[in-house]
Each structure stands twice: as C-alpha cells, then as structure tokens.
Design an enzyme around this catalytic site. Structure first.
Site, PDB file in Angstrom:
ATOM      1  N   HIS A 161      -2.959  -5.510   2.939  1.00  0.00           N
ATOM      2  CA  HIS A 161      -2.207  -5.264   4.180  1.00  0.00           C
ATOM      3  C   HIS A 161      -1.744  -6.551   4.876  1.00  0.00           C
ATOM      4  CE1 HIS A 161      -2.072  -0.947   4.439  1.00  0.00           C
ATOM      5  NE2 HIS A 161      -3.221  -0.946   3.792  1.00  0.00           N
ATOM      6  N   CYS A 195       0.807  -1.222   0.000  1.00  0.00           N
ATOM      7  CA  CYS A 195       0.000   0.000   0.000  1.00  0.00           C
ATOM      8  C   CYS A 195       0.847   1.284   0.000  1.00  0.00           C
ATOM      9  CB  CYS A 195      -0.992  -0.046   1.157  1.00  0.00           C
ATOM     10  SG  CYS A 195      -2.343   1.121   0.959  1.00  0.00           S
TER      11      CYS A 195
HETATM   12  N1  GLN Z   1      -1.820   7.110   1.629  1.00  0.00           N
HETATM   13  C1  GLN Z   1      -2.243   6.054   0.880  1.00  0.00           C
HETATM   14  C2  GLN Z   1      -3.671   6.056   0.404  1.00  0.00           C
HETATM   15  O1  GLN Z   1      -4.617   6.308   1.144  1.00  0.00           O
HETATM   16  C3  GLN Z   1      -1.833   4.755   1.532  1.00  0.00           C
HETATM   17  C4  GLN Z   1      -2.793   4.220   2.552  1.00  0.00           C
HETATM   18  C5  GLN Z   1      -2.376   2.900   3.107  1.00  0.00           C
HETATM   19  O2  GLN Z   1      -1.195   2.518   3.146  1.00  0.00           O
HETATM   20  N2  GLN Z   1      -3.367   2.175   3.617  1.00  0.00           N
HETATM   21  O3  GLN Z   1      -3.837   5.795  -0.759  1.00  0.00           O
END
Ligand code: GLN
Length: 248
Positions: free
Chosen positions: A198, A95
């Site tokens: 995740h 992510c």
């Molecule tokens: N900032 C990023 C987004 O919202 C990553 C979020 C995350 O790692 N869950 O796209």
C-alpha cells in the site's frame, strides 16, 4: 523543463492505507529535480483520456469498493485503460487496483466479479487475510549499490496468480505477496507495475519511485537520459530500518 501529468483513478474509492502517498512520492522526487508535476483526480462519471497523462495510478480498495466502481471501470473506462496499457503507458496499481486490471476476482464467499482483462492474472479470495509488513526483492532494481529489496505493507484476502505473459514484480523475502504460495509478489506487464504493497510503497523505496519516474520521462521525452541524484539519507534510513525490522 520536463513535465509529468499524473492521473489518480478513483481516488475517492481506491485509496487505502495512504495509497496517495505513492503519488506524493512521485511528485516530490520529481519536483526536487525541477520537473513540473500536475495531479488529476478522475472518478466515476468523469471522462478518462489517457493521452493527457504520463503516469496512471490505481490504489487499493476493499471488495465493496471494487464492486462499486465495476460498472464505470468496465463500461466507461475499460477500453481506454486497455489501449493505454498496450501503448506502453506507465501504470502503478496497488492491491485492489492491481486485482482490477486482471481477469476476475472470485470473492471468499463465491461471488465472481468480472474485471478488466488488461493483464493476464486472476484473484481468488480466501478466508485467511494476508496482513503485515513484508519484504521482496526486485531483480530489475539491483545495481552495484542497491540489493533490490523493497519494503511494504500488505492486507488482502485475494490470492493472485499470474498467466504466462505477466512477470512478477519481485520474489518474496518475508511475507505473503501474491498468494502466500509461489513466493512471488506483484506483476509487471509492459510498463504496468502492480504490487500488493500500500501507500508506503514508494515513500519507503526511492529506487522504485525513480524507476517509474524515469520510465515515464523516457516515454515522453526522446532526449531524456537519467535523473539527477538526490541526497536520500532519510529515505535510506527509513528503508533500512524497515528491512532490519522485517527481515532481521
Ligand atoms: N479486496 C481485496 C482483498 O481483500 C483488496 C484489498 C485491498 O486493496 N487492501 O483481497
């Protein structure tokens, strides 16, 4: 005895939704086969020497954390990360960590954050968040007894697009993936594997975990052939239950 050294980059800042679970899965599945594992946490201000590690992990982080590490990652560790990638080091990036390896991230409110340019991909924030359990299919994992389907959990506002040198990790079966538009999920470039999923990614998907362990051992040991088969009845049960729940 085989040994694997794992580096968790920015564990205090990039570690959402149990992302460290990915490292625990790599460690456990290695140790169950008698492979010795060392985990090192490297964060802002620490020296990062990629030669010391066999697998490098970057977890997720919100826009805020991505900005906090921006200076350190670009100016202190950037060259080392790019060189390691070109030298075929195994990476797993999730992510926010995935987005960070790309060219830039334009947040939903118009701020452009320059990123590492290690992989030709870019991310554009949107107001709508892409949230939920999802499923995608990886061709490189398919075999006679595995259909290559991966289950995960995503939560991002960034929509990621891949340039021509980067392959997708998989094709979306259910959910959003990279951008909710082109049906693709994640990225592969050399030995860098990126996903929007995740911390549950590797614990729920033992085939992908073993793929990464195998890659890392092949990079390190010329005589390494293949991993010992484990009894995965509980892992398979968790995996299949989630597939049923998501895909039906
Ligand atoms: N900032 C990023 C987004 O919202 C990553 C979020 C995350 O790692 N869950 O796209």
């Amino acid at each position: 005895m085989y040994e694997l050294n794992i580096c968790h980059l920015y564990p205090d800042l990039l570690n959402l939704y149990g992302d460290r679970g990915n490292i625990i899965a790599i460690a456990r599945r290695s140790q169950w086969r008698g492979i010795q594992v060392t985990i090192s946490d490297i964060s802002i201000g620490d020296t990062f020497d990629s030669e010391k590690y066999d697998i490098i992990f970057l977890g997720g982080g919100q826009d805020f954390e991505q900005e906090v590490i921006q200076d350190d990652v670009l100016n202190q560790k950037g060259n080392e990360i790019r060189n390691a990638i070109q030298n075929d080091k195994v990476f797993l990036a999730i992510c926010g960590g995935y987005q960070l390896l790309g060219n830039y991230y334009k947040t939903w409110d118009g701020k452009e954050i320059e990123f590492l340019k290690a992989l030709d991909l870019w991310t554009i924030g949107s107001k709508e968040r892409m949230i939920g359990n999802y499923c995608f299919e990886c061709d490189f994992l398919k075999s006679d007894n595995y259909d290559g389907r991966i289950v995960g959990f995503e939560n991002h506002s960034g929509r990621t697009y891949l340039g021509p040198s980067v392959r997708p990790l998989g094709k979306i079966v259910k959910g959003f993936g990279n951008n909710g538009q082109d049906g693709l999920e994640g990225a592969i470039y050399k030995n860098v594997y990126c996903s929007y999923s995740h911390g549950s990614l590797l614990p729920k998907n033992p085939h992908l975990t073993d793929h990464l362990i195998t890659l890392a051992l092949k990079q390190k040991y010329k005589d390494f052939d293949s991993l010992k088969v484990l009894d995965d009845q509980f892992e398979e049960l968790a995996h299949n239950t989630m597939i049923q729940r998501i895909v039906g």
